[in-house]
Design a protein around this motif. Structure first.
Motif, PDB file in Angstrom:
ATOM      1  N   ASP A  47       0.843  -1.190   0.000  1.00  7.57           N
ATOM      2  CA  ASP A  47       0.000   0.000   0.000  1.00  7.57           C
ATOM      3  C   ASP A  47       0.876   1.237   0.000  1.00  7.57           C
ATOM      4  OD1 ASP A  47       0.638   0.866   2.694  1.00  7.57           O
ATOM      5  OD2 ASP A  47      -0.768  -0.617   3.442  1.00  7.57           O
ATOM      6  N   ARG A  48       0.279   2.378  -0.351  1.00  4.00           N
ATOM      7  CA  ARG A  48       1.058   3.611  -0.465  1.00  4.00           C
ATOM      8  C   ARG A  48       0.150   4.786  -0.130  1.00  4.00           C
ATOM      9  NH1 ARG A  48       1.942   7.738  -3.705  1.00  4.00           N
ATOM     10  NH2 ARG A  48       4.041   8.498  -4.044  1.00  4.00           N
ATOM     11  N   GLY A  49       0.671   5.728   0.662  1.00  3.15           N
ATOM     12  CA  GLY A  49      -0.077   6.925   0.995  1.00  3.15           C
ATOM     13  C   GLY A  49       0.775   8.162   0.797  1.00  3.15           C
ATOM     14  N   GLU A  50       0.107   9.279   0.548  1.00  4.49           N
ATOM     15  CA  GLU A  50       0.819  10.539   0.336  1.00  4.49           C
ATOM     16  C   GLU A  50       0.063  11.665   1.033  1.00  4.49           C
ATOM     17  OE1 GLU A  50       2.858  11.434  -3.518  1.00  4.49           O
ATOM     18  OE2 GLU A  50       1.304  12.978  -3.593  1.00  4.49           O
ATOM     19  N   ALA A  51       0.815  12.531   1.689  1.00  2.25           N
ATOM     20  CA  ALA A  51       0.228  13.681   2.384  1.00  2.25           C
ATOM     21  C   ALA A  51       1.112  14.893   2.115  1.00  2.25           C
ATOM     22  CB  ALA A  51       0.140  13.411   3.877  1.00  2.25           C
ATOM     23  N   GLU A  52       0.596  16.073   2.431  1.00  2.11           N
ATOM     24  CA  GLU A  52       1.381  17.292   2.260  1.00  2.11           C
ATOM     25  C   GLU A  52       1.330  18.118   3.534  1.00  2.11           C
ATOM     26  OE1 GLU A  52      -0.226  19.630  -0.941  1.00  2.11           O
ATOM     27  OE2 GLU A  52      -2.034  20.141   0.160  1.00  2.11           O
ATOM     28  N   VAL A  53       2.397  18.870   3.740  1.00  2.00           N
ATOM     29  CA  VAL A  53       2.486  19.847   4.822  1.00  2.00           C
ATOM     30  C   VAL A  53       2.838  21.160   4.144  1.00  2.00           C
ATOM     31  CG1 VAL A  53       3.678  20.507   6.940  1.00  2.00           C
ATOM     32  CG2 VAL A  53       3.193  18.087   6.488  1.00  2.00           C
ATOM     33  N   VAL A  54       1.957  22.162   4.292  1.00  3.23           N
ATOM     34  CA  VAL A  54       2.079  23.386   3.495  1.00  3.23           C
ATOM     35  C   VAL A  54       2.012  24.627   4.373  1.00  3.23           C
ATOM     36  CG1 VAL A  54       1.002  24.719   1.635  1.00  3.23           C
ATOM     37  CG2 VAL A  54       0.955  22.235   1.560  1.00  3.23           C
ATOM     38  N   ARG A  55       2.825  25.625   4.004  1.00  7.04           N
ATOM     39  CA  ARG A  55       2.721  26.976   4.558  1.00  7.04           C
ATOM     40  C   ARG A  55       3.118  27.937   3.450  1.00  7.04           C
ATOM     41  NH1 ARG A  55       7.346  29.439   7.887  1.00  7.04           N
ATOM     42  NH2 ARG A  55       7.838  30.112   5.797  1.00  7.04           N
ATOM     43  N   GLY A  56       2.179  28.737   2.994  1.00  2.08           N
ATOM     44  CA  GLY A  56       2.490  29.693   1.927  1.00  2.08           C
ATOM     45  C   GLY A  56       3.041  28.990   0.700  1.00  2.08           C
ATOM     46  N   ASP A  57       4.248  29.398   0.270  1.00  2.00           N
ATOM     47  CA  ASP A  57       4.882  28.813  -0.910  1.00  2.00           C
ATOM     48  C   ASP A  57       5.675  27.549  -0.599  1.00  2.00           C
ATOM     49  OD1 ASP A  57       3.877  30.865  -2.426  1.00  2.00           O
ATOM     50  OD2 ASP A  57       5.698  32.071  -2.333  1.00  2.00           O
ATOM     51  N   HIS A  58       5.789  27.184   0.656  1.00  2.00           N
ATOM     52  CA  HIS A  58       6.579  26.015   1.044  1.00  2.00           C
ATOM     53  C   HIS A  58       5.689  24.783   1.125  1.00  2.00           C
ATOM     54  CE1 HIS A  58      10.075  28.452   1.818  1.00  2.00           C
ATOM     55  NE2 HIS A  58       9.361  29.238   2.617  1.00  2.00           N
ATOM     56  N   ARG A  59       6.129  23.691   0.471  1.00  2.00           N
ATOM     57  CA  ARG A  59       5.334  22.456   0.453  1.00  2.00           C
ATOM     58  C   ARG A  59       6.254  21.254   0.656  1.00  2.00           C
ATOM     59  NH1 ARG A  59       3.393  18.751  -3.798  1.00  2.00           N
ATOM     60  NH2 ARG A  59       1.423  17.853  -3.072  1.00  2.00           N
ATOM     61  N   PHE A  60       5.937  20.465   1.680  1.00  2.00           N
ATOM     62  CA  PHE A  60       6.591  19.184   1.913  1.00  2.00           C
ATOM     63  C   PHE A  60       5.632  18.083   1.485  1.00  2.00           C
ATOM     64  CE2 PHE A  60       8.588  21.960   5.023  1.00  2.00           C
ATOM     65  CZ  PHE A  60       9.929  21.649   4.885  1.00  2.00           C
ATOM     66  N   VAL A  61       6.160  17.008   0.942  1.00  2.00           N
ATOM     67  CA  VAL A  61       5.365  15.840   0.588  1.00  2.00           C
ATOM     68  C   VAL A  61       5.887  14.675   1.422  1.00  2.00           C
ATOM     69  CG1 VAL A  61       4.666  14.257  -1.242  1.00  2.00           C
ATOM     70  CG2 VAL A  61       4.994  16.687  -1.756  1.00  2.00           C
ATOM     71  N   VAL A  62       4.985  14.052   2.194  1.00  2.00           N
ATOM     72  CA  VAL A  62       5.330  12.893   3.010  1.00  2.00           C
ATOM     73  C   VAL A  62       4.694  11.678   2.359  1.00  2.00           C
ATOM     74  CG1 VAL A  62       5.222  11.844   5.296  1.00  2.00           C
ATOM     75  CG2 VAL A  62       5.342  14.337   5.082  1.00  2.00           C
ATOM     76  N   THR A  63       5.503  10.671   2.095  1.00  2.00           N
ATOM     77  CA  THR A  63       5.024   9.455   1.455  1.00  2.00           C
ATOM     78  C   THR A  63       5.312   8.277   2.376  1.00  2.00           C
ATOM     79  OG1 THR A  63       5.634  10.411  -0.678  1.00  2.00           O
ATOM     80  CG2 THR A  63       5.135   8.074  -0.656  1.00  2.00           C
TER      81      THR A  63
END
Length: 192
Positions: A47-63
């Motif tokens: 299985d695989r999941g993806e989420a994001e953590v965002v503030r303004g122009d900054h974006r992290f992707v957690v997989t």
């Protein structure tokens, strides 16, 4: 079952609960689960999941993904920052991969702290393929670029398909390097 878009506390993705605590504290950062795929195409991935953590122009992707092993399995966590590549396009590039959720969460937290602490100096990770193209990825801070470079080197070890040299430069230094290359090329200089 296929791809779904669950809430952060959906029972199909209970491991997101620690990451989703970002939304419980006063902060400009927001956490959101983007997708959960219980039957991905990747070989050996359950299985695989993806989420994001965002503030303004900054974006992290957690997989996160479940990798099957003989008589067991390992859950992996990847933390990427959405960089700007050599074509000026947004492209996430991981700076952390491990089997520990807490270490992944700590790496994400430290990267957020670096961004929250003021105006970090942008840095560029350069991945120069042997006999091929040169790729660049711009990070907002040296810390993330250095961690991403370490991960790229780690991924390269023992993998014949990954023939490249990885370096990190401040954005100003990299722009001066590109300008010197343009000048040398215009003067008919050798390949640089």
């Amino acid at each position: 079952m296929g791809v779904t878009k669950p809430d952060a506390l959906d029972p199909r993705a209970p491991h997101w609960s620690d990451f989703s605590r970002i939304n419980e504290t006063p902060s400009e950062w927001a956490f959101k689960v983007l997708e959960w795929d219980s039957d991905p195409d990747a070989d050996g991935v359950a299985d695989r999941g993806e989420a994001e953590v965002v503030r303004g122009d900054h974006r992290f992707v957690v997989t996160t993904w479940l990798q099957s092993r003989d008589r067991t399995h390992d859950r992996y966590w990847g933390v990427a920052y959405e960089t700007v590549n050599q074509d000026g396009e947004d492209e996430p590039l991981a700076f952390h991969i491990s089997t520990s959720q807490s270490i992944a969460r700590n790496n994400l937290g430290h990267a957020r702290d670096v961004l929250d602490s003021g105006e970090p100096e942008p840095h560029v990770l350069v991945r120069d393929h042997v006999g091929g193209p040169r790729e660049t990825f711009e990070y907002p801070a040296e810390h993330m670029a250095e961690k991403a470079a370490d991960l790229q080197i780690e991924l390269k070890i023992g993998n014949d398909d990954r023939e490249y040299i990885v370096t990190v430069h401040s954005k100003d230094e990299w722009e001066r390097t590109l300008e010197r290359e343009r000048v040398l090329e215009s003067m008919g200089g050798r390949d640089v």
